[in-house]
Motif scaffolding. Structure first.
Motif, PDB file in Angstrom:
ATOM      1  N   THR A 519      -3.325  -4.932  -0.444  1.00  0.00           N
ATOM      2  CA  THR A 519      -3.564  -4.811   0.991  1.00  0.00           C
ATOM      3  C   THR A 519      -4.893  -4.094   1.235  1.00  0.00           C
ATOM      4  OG1 THR A 519      -2.433  -2.687   1.147  1.00  0.00           O
ATOM      5  CG2 THR A 519      -1.069  -4.666   1.376  1.00  0.00           C
ATOM      6  N   GLU A 520      -5.357  -4.148   2.492  1.00  0.00           N
ATOM      7  CA  GLU A 520      -6.607  -3.494   2.848  1.00  0.00           C
ATOM      8  C   GLU A 520      -6.508  -1.983   2.673  1.00  0.00           C
ATOM      9  OE1 GLU A 520     -10.589  -3.204   4.204  1.00  0.00           O
ATOM     10  OE2 GLU A 520      -9.357  -4.829   3.372  1.00  0.00           O
ATOM     11  N   ASP A 521      -5.356  -1.418   2.993  1.00  0.00           N
ATOM     12  CA  ASP A 521      -5.176   0.021   2.842  1.00  0.00           C
ATOM     13  C   ASP A 521      -5.244   0.426   1.375  1.00  0.00           C
ATOM     14  OD1 ASP A 521      -4.470   2.654   3.973  1.00  0.00           O
ATOM     15  OD2 ASP A 521      -2.631   2.395   2.807  1.00  0.00           O
ATOM     16  N   GLN A 522      -4.615  -0.369   0.501  1.00  0.00           N
ATOM     17  CA  GLN A 522      -4.686  -0.077  -0.928  1.00  0.00           C
ATOM     18  C   GLN A 522      -6.112  -0.217  -1.452  1.00  0.00           C
ATOM     19  OE1 GLN A 522      -1.770  -3.024  -2.090  1.00  0.00           O
ATOM     20  NE2 GLN A 522      -0.281  -1.441  -2.667  1.00  0.00           N
ATOM     21  N   ARG A 523      -6.809  -1.228  -0.968  1.00  0.00           N
ATOM     22  CA  ARG A 523      -8.180  -1.466  -1.434  1.00  0.00           C
ATOM     23  C   ARG A 523      -9.094  -0.294  -1.078  1.00  0.00           C
ATOM     24  NH1 ARG A 523     -13.010  -2.688   0.106  1.00  0.00           N
ATOM     25  NH2 ARG A 523     -12.413  -2.538   2.294  1.00  0.00           N
ATOM     26  N   LYS A 524      -8.933   0.269   0.135  1.00  0.00           N
ATOM     27  CA  LYS A 524      -9.787   1.375   0.559  1.00  0.00           C
ATOM     28  C   LYS A 524      -9.546   2.632  -0.269  1.00  0.00           C
ATOM     29  CE  LYS A 524     -10.470  -0.073   5.357  1.00  0.00           C
ATOM     30  NZ  LYS A 524     -10.225   0.264   6.788  1.00  0.00           N
ATOM     31  N   LYS A 525      -8.304   2.833  -0.703  1.00  0.00           N
ATOM     32  CA  LYS A 525      -7.989   4.040  -1.461  1.00  0.00           C
ATOM     33  C   LYS A 525      -8.447   3.937  -2.905  1.00  0.00           C
ATOM     34  CE  LYS A 525      -3.975   5.488   1.256  1.00  0.00           C
ATOM     35  NZ  LYS A 525      -2.515   5.753   1.241  1.00  0.00           N
ATOM     36  N   LEU A 526      -8.327   2.753  -3.500  1.00  0.00           N
ATOM     37  CA  LEU A 526      -8.658   2.610  -4.910  1.00  0.00           C
ATOM     38  C   LEU A 526     -10.146   2.869  -5.151  1.00  0.00           C
ATOM     39  CD1 LEU A 526      -6.564  -0.493  -6.033  1.00  0.00           C
ATOM     40  CD2 LEU A 526      -6.232   1.876  -6.699  1.00  0.00           C
ATOM     41  N   GLY A 527     -10.419   3.634  -6.152  1.00  0.00           N
ATOM     42  CA  GLY A 527     -11.805   3.954  -6.492  1.00  0.00           C
ATOM     43  C   GLY A 527     -12.323   5.199  -5.805  1.00  0.00           C
ATOM     44  N   THR A 528     -11.648   5.644  -4.739  1.00  0.00           N
ATOM     45  CA  THR A 528     -12.075   6.851  -4.035  1.00  0.00           C
ATOM     46  C   THR A 528     -11.115   8.014  -4.258  1.00  0.00           C
ATOM     47  OG1 THR A 528     -10.910   6.157  -2.016  1.00  0.00           O
ATOM     48  CG2 THR A 528     -13.216   5.505  -2.257  1.00  0.00           C
ATOM     49  N   GLN A 529      -9.888   7.723  -4.660  1.00  0.00           N
ATOM     50  CA  GLN A 529      -8.909   8.762  -4.918  1.00  0.00           C
ATOM     51  C   GLN A 529      -7.791   8.189  -5.772  1.00  0.00           C
ATOM     52  OE1 GLN A 529      -7.965   8.990  -0.593  1.00  0.00           O
ATOM     53  NE2 GLN A 529      -5.845   8.858  -1.244  1.00  0.00           N
ATOM     54  N   THR A 530      -7.036   9.072  -6.393  1.00  0.00           N
ATOM     55  CA  THR A 530      -5.872   8.607  -7.134  1.00  0.00           C
ATOM     56  C   THR A 530      -4.702   8.467  -6.160  1.00  0.00           C
ATOM     57  OG1 THR A 530      -5.255  10.878  -7.668  1.00  0.00           O
ATOM     58  CG2 THR A 530      -6.618   9.715  -9.272  1.00  0.00           C
ATOM     59  N   VAL A 531      -3.818   7.544  -6.460  1.00  0.00           N
ATOM     60  CA  VAL A 531      -2.665   7.290  -5.592  1.00  0.00           C
ATOM     61  C   VAL A 531      -1.402   7.341  -6.433  1.00  0.00           C
ATOM     62  CG1 VAL A 531      -3.969   5.906  -3.941  1.00  0.00           C
ATOM     63  CG2 VAL A 531      -2.918   4.790  -5.902  1.00  0.00           C
ATOM     64  N   GLN A 532      -0.326   7.645  -5.794  1.00  0.00           N
ATOM     65  CA  GLN A 532       0.955   7.691  -6.480  1.00  0.00           C
ATOM     66  C   GLN A 532       1.808   6.507  -6.012  1.00  0.00           C
ATOM     67  OE1 GLN A 532       1.659   9.819  -8.873  1.00  0.00           O
ATOM     68  NE2 GLN A 532      -0.323  10.856  -8.603  1.00  0.00           N
ATOM     69  N   SER A 533       2.155   5.636  -6.954  1.00  0.00           N
ATOM     70  CA  SER A 533       2.989   4.478  -6.628  1.00  0.00           C
ATOM     71  C   SER A 533       3.696   4.022  -7.896  1.00  0.00           C
ATOM     72  CB  SER A 533       2.139   3.338  -6.051  1.00  0.00           C
ATOM     73  OG  SER A 533       1.292   2.809  -7.046  1.00  0.00           O
ATOM     74  N   SER A 534       4.677   3.170  -7.727  1.00  0.00           N
ATOM     75  CA  SER A 534       5.419   2.652  -8.878  1.00  0.00           C
ATOM     76  C   SER A 534       4.561   1.744  -9.738  1.00  0.00           C
ATOM     77  CB  SER A 534       6.664   1.889  -8.384  1.00  0.00           C
ATOM     78  OG  SER A 534       6.271   0.830  -7.506  1.00  0.00           O
ATOM     79  N   GLU A 535       3.502   1.145  -9.155  1.00  0.00           N
ATOM     80  CA  GLU A 535       2.634   0.245  -9.916  1.00  0.00           C
ATOM     81  C   GLU A 535       1.567   0.988 -10.711  1.00  0.00           C
ATOM     82  OE1 GLU A 535       3.292  -0.224  -6.674  1.00  0.00           O
ATOM     83  OE2 GLU A 535       4.702  -1.900  -6.868  1.00  0.00           O
ATOM     84  N   GLY A 536       1.213   2.236 -10.343  1.00  0.00           N
ATOM     85  CA  GLY A 536       0.167   2.971 -11.055  1.00  0.00           C
ATOM     86  C   GLY A 536      -0.468   4.001 -10.149  1.00  0.00           C
ATOM     87  N   THR A 537      -1.455   4.726 -10.689  1.00  0.00           N
ATOM     88  CA  THR A 537      -2.099   5.823  -9.947  1.00  0.00           C
ATOM     89  C   THR A 537      -3.516   5.485  -9.503  1.00  0.00           C
ATOM     90  OG1 THR A 537      -2.963   6.841 -11.961  1.00  0.00           O
ATOM     91  CG2 THR A 537      -0.744   7.498 -11.267  1.00  0.00           C
ATOM     92  N   GLY A 538      -4.099   4.406 -10.025  1.00  0.00           N
ATOM     93  CA  GLY A 538      -5.488   4.083  -9.698  1.00  0.00           C
ATOM     94  C   GLY A 538      -6.484   4.982 -10.390  1.00  0.00           C
ATOM     95  N   THR A 539      -6.034   5.744 -11.406  1.00  0.00           N
ATOM     96  CA  THR A 539      -6.918   6.678 -12.105  1.00  0.00           C
ATOM     97  C   THR A 539      -8.075   5.961 -12.780  1.00  0.00           C
ATOM     98  OG1 THR A 539      -5.082   8.199 -12.472  1.00  0.00           O
ATOM     99  CG2 THR A 539      -7.018   8.472 -13.876  1.00  0.00           C
ATOM    100  N   ALA A 540      -7.814   4.795 -13.359  1.00  0.00           N
ATOM    101  CA  ALA A 540      -8.855   4.072 -14.095  1.00  0.00           C
ATOM    102  C   ALA A 540     -10.018   3.706 -13.171  1.00  0.00           C
ATOM    103  CB  ALA A 540      -8.269   2.825 -14.734  1.00  0.00           C
ATOM    104  N   LEU A 541      -9.714   3.169 -11.985  1.00  0.00           N
ATOM    105  CA  LEU A 541     -10.781   2.784 -11.056  1.00  0.00           C
ATOM    106  C   LEU A 541     -11.517   4.022 -10.541  1.00  0.00           C
ATOM    107  CD1 LEU A 541      -8.998  -0.027  -9.004  1.00  0.00           C
ATOM    108  CD2 LEU A 541     -10.650  -0.279 -10.841  1.00  0.00           C
ATOM    109  N   TRP A 542     -10.767   5.080 -10.270  1.00  0.00           N
ATOM    110  CA  TRP A 542     -11.410   6.328  -9.819  1.00  0.00           C
ATOM    111  C   TRP A 542     -12.342   6.867 -10.905  1.00  0.00           C
ATOM    112  CZ3 TRP A 542     -11.157  11.200 -11.961  1.00  0.00           C
ATOM    113  CH2 TRP A 542     -11.716  12.226 -11.204  1.00  0.00           C
ATOM    114  N   ASN A 543     -11.881   6.816 -12.138  1.00  0.00           N
ATOM    115  CA  ASN A 543     -12.667   7.296 -13.274  1.00  0.00           C
ATOM    116  C   ASN A 543     -13.981   6.521 -13.397  1.00  0.00           C
ATOM    117  OD1 ASN A 543     -13.637   8.136 -15.732  1.00  0.00           O
ATOM    118  ND2 ASN A 543     -11.880   7.460 -16.930  1.00  0.00           N
ATOM    119  N   ILE A 544     -13.899   5.203 -13.308  1.00  0.00           N
ATOM    120  CA  ILE A 544     -15.099   4.360 -13.436  1.00  0.00           C
ATOM    121  C   ILE A 544     -16.094   4.674 -12.321  1.00  0.00           C
ATOM    122  CG2 ILE A 544     -15.960   1.981 -13.354  1.00  0.00           C
ATOM    123  CD1 ILE A 544     -13.215   1.159 -14.542  1.00  0.00           C
TER     124      ILE A 544
END
Length: 592
Positions: A519-544
């Motif tokens: 979703t658009e909300d998920q897209r905006k968060k990924l890469g700018t912060q880590t998120v907590q969800s059953s699918e993952g935290t987005g740490t890899a994209l934030w790290n890159i």
């Protein structure tokens, strides 16, 4: 009265001349400009007490109704009095130095006047002491250092002279003589003392104005030098940065030589005596060692105080300042002069200000270095992590293949070895060739595809010219891993495409998948912060994204395009002309 006024103006001019000469003395100017400690108050008491004594000696004797214009240097007869400017000096001292200075100057001038005798001796002595106390209290209440405060001082001075006339009428006897005296001297003394106070206050205001102007110029000069040296001090104390800093300081100060040291050796020396004050050698002067031990500024005005081991050293005076970080001396800044009086008061204050600015710069540099090291450690920790399930699954897959397809098992073992080698390489380096990162991706995919044959396919379109371009490690592999674990859920077969090419001054690396998207909300968060969800935290994209921002700043770009059920495209753009800079940045993180 008409005869007395010009004579009193003439005598008041002597005090004004003395005041002007005092205003040219640096020591007196500093006392006027600063808050007063007891030592400075004693000096002010002495100075303004002496003004009162000079006024007594230059007073004009009044004998009955006669005005004697001769210079008065002795006592008075019982029927004589003097007209002078004694109250002016005492009043200025009180206004400038407060009650202690006012009382002290009043006692000196008043007791000296009392010793002269005359029928107004007691009255004049008492009025002088009272004037000192009153003006001291008023000086504490009203700040005469403020702009345009001289008019207030003039009014106070005139009032004190009026008080003296009143005390003469109250105490001096016979009253008829006192009244006749006041009629003669009141207007000239009030006028001359008011005028003298006005001129004196203008001199003081000029001193304050000049000191403010000098301080402003010093501040501007210090900030300008600090601005020029900031890029070098941010590199810490090393030979290359300190040489540049020393050259800048030598150019913008009156020093004949400039040295910078750490705690153990000379890092740079420019100017005179460069033949034996040699960088990367042990320190040549004992004065420097003293500053490092005590952490205080030290000045030397002779060769003996500098204590250079060379007798023919041309440096005759110096000021040595500690360079501090977290209140500990980590080095010194030294300005040398070939003259014993080469360092003026202005230059001394400038150098002291520079020492504080440079110490702050070094603290900021150290904080920045620690921040980068901490970030680097965090990133390394993330990079070095291997998901335990991936390792266990890879080993289980290889274990099963050993019995059925030994050749394939051997190939997978080699790929697993290559995968771990890439992990270790990425943990040690901040930049690697794109080709090495692709090998990492290939090793990962080989192990995953052995577990899930035909579940997804990968295509790569890499221009030959960009294979040796340096990129941060773990840039592509985590993107592919994300697609494998998250994008292809509930899909029979997924497709991952990797494309790398050069466009103008940018290198574009794109990964695309046909997965479930976001979703658009998920897209905006990924890469700018880590998120907590059953699918993952987005740490890899934030790290890159964090590493790209840290290395390239605004010259790089990290863009995510995705829609639900329409796949995800991630584009990374790196500047071609920043490749060398990026490599130097990576090295600096380890050299610090």
């Amino acid at each position: 009265m008409a005869q007395l006024l010009p004579v009193m103006l003439e005598r008041a001019g002597i005090l004004i001349i003395v005041a002007f000469l005092l205003s040219r003395l640096k020591s007196f100017r500093r006392i006027i400009d600063h808050e007063h400690v007891m030592r400075e108050k004693v000096i002010l008491i002495t100075v303004f007490g002496v003004f009162g004594i000079i006024s007594n000696y230059t007073g004009i004797e009044i004998h009955h109704r006669s005005i004697l214009e001769e210079w008065h240097i002795g006592g008075l007869s019982g029927s004589s009095a003097i007209a002078n400017t004694r109250i002016m000096g005492v009043a200025i001292g009180g206004l400038l130095g407060g009650p202690i200075v006012g009382l002290g100057a009043g006692l000196i001038a008043g007791l000296h006047r009392l010793s002269f005798g005359g029928y107004t001796g007691i009255a004049c002595g008492i009025s002088t002491i009272i004037a000192g106390i009153v003006t001291g209290l008023l000086g504490k209440r009203f700040n005469i250092r403020e702009k345009n405060a001289y008019m207030r001082a003039v009014i106070i001075g005139v009032l004190m002279e009026c008080v003296q006339m009143a005390i003469i009428l109250l105490i001096a006897r016979p009253f008829e003589s006192a009244l006749e005296l006041v009629k003669i001297i009141a207007f000239p003394m009030i006028t001359v003392n008011g005028f003298g106070t006005f001129i004196f206050m203008l001199i003081i205001q000029t001193i304050l104005l000049e000191e403010d102007r000098t301080r402003t110029l010093q501040t501007h000069r210090a900030l300008y030098i600090a601005q020029l040296t900031l890029p070098f001090f941010r590199q810490g104390l090393n030979k290359e940065s300190c040489e540049q800093v020393a050259e800048i300081i030598l150019k913008h100060t009156g020093a004949d030589a400039v040295s910078i040291t750490n705690r153990h050796q000379v890092l740079s020396h420019v100017g005179l005596a460069s033949d034996h004050h040699i960088p990367l050698k042990s320190m040549a002067t004992k004065l420097t060692k003293k500053v490092l031990e005590q952490g205080n500024i030290q000045k030397a005005t002779t060769k003996d105080e500098i204590q250079c081991y060379r007798e023919d050293c041309p440096l005759s005076s110096a000021i040595v300042l500690p360079l501090k970080a977290h209140n500990h001396a980590i080095g010194t800044l030294k300005l040398y002069f070939k003259s014993t009086n080469g360092l003026s008061m202005v230059d001394e204050e400038l150098v002291e200000g520079l020492g504080r600015l440079f110490s702050s710069q070094l603290e900021f540099a150290e904080a920045e270095r620690q921040r980068k090291l901490l970030k680097d450690a965090e990133i390394k920790a993330l990079q070095a992590q291997v998901h335990p399930h991936f390792l266990f699954n890879a080993i289980n897959t290889i274990s099963c293949l050993i019995r059925t397809d030994a050749d394939q098992a051997r190939k997978l073992l080699l790929q697993l070895s290559k995968f771990f080698r890439s992990n270790l390489q990425g943990a040690r380096q901040m930049l690697i060739p794109l080709e090495k990162e692709l090998e990492h991706v290939h090793a990962y995919l080989s192990l995953e595809q052995a577990r899930f044959p035909d579940k997804y396919e990968v295509s790569m379109d890499i221009e030959e010219s960009v294979k040796n371009v340096l990129i941060p490690p773990f840039t592509l592999q985590p993107l592919v891993e994300n697609a494998v674990h998250h994008a292809f859920k509930k899909m029979k077969k997924g497709v991952i495409s990797i494309h790398a090419c050069q466009e103008n001054d940018k290198i574009n690396i794109t990964t695309m998948d046909n997965g479930i998207g976001m979703t658009e909300d998920q897209r905006k968060k990924l890469g700018t912060q880590t998120v907590q969800s059953s699918e993952g935290t987005g740490t890899a994209l934030w790290n890159i994204k964090k590493r790209i921002d840290e290395i390239y700043g605004q010259q790089a770009d990290f863009k995510i395009d995705s829609k639900p059920f329409s796949g995800t495209t991630i584009t990374i753009s790196l500047p071609v002309n920043e490749q060398k800079w990026g490599e130097e940045y990576a090295k600096s993180l380890y050299s610090g």
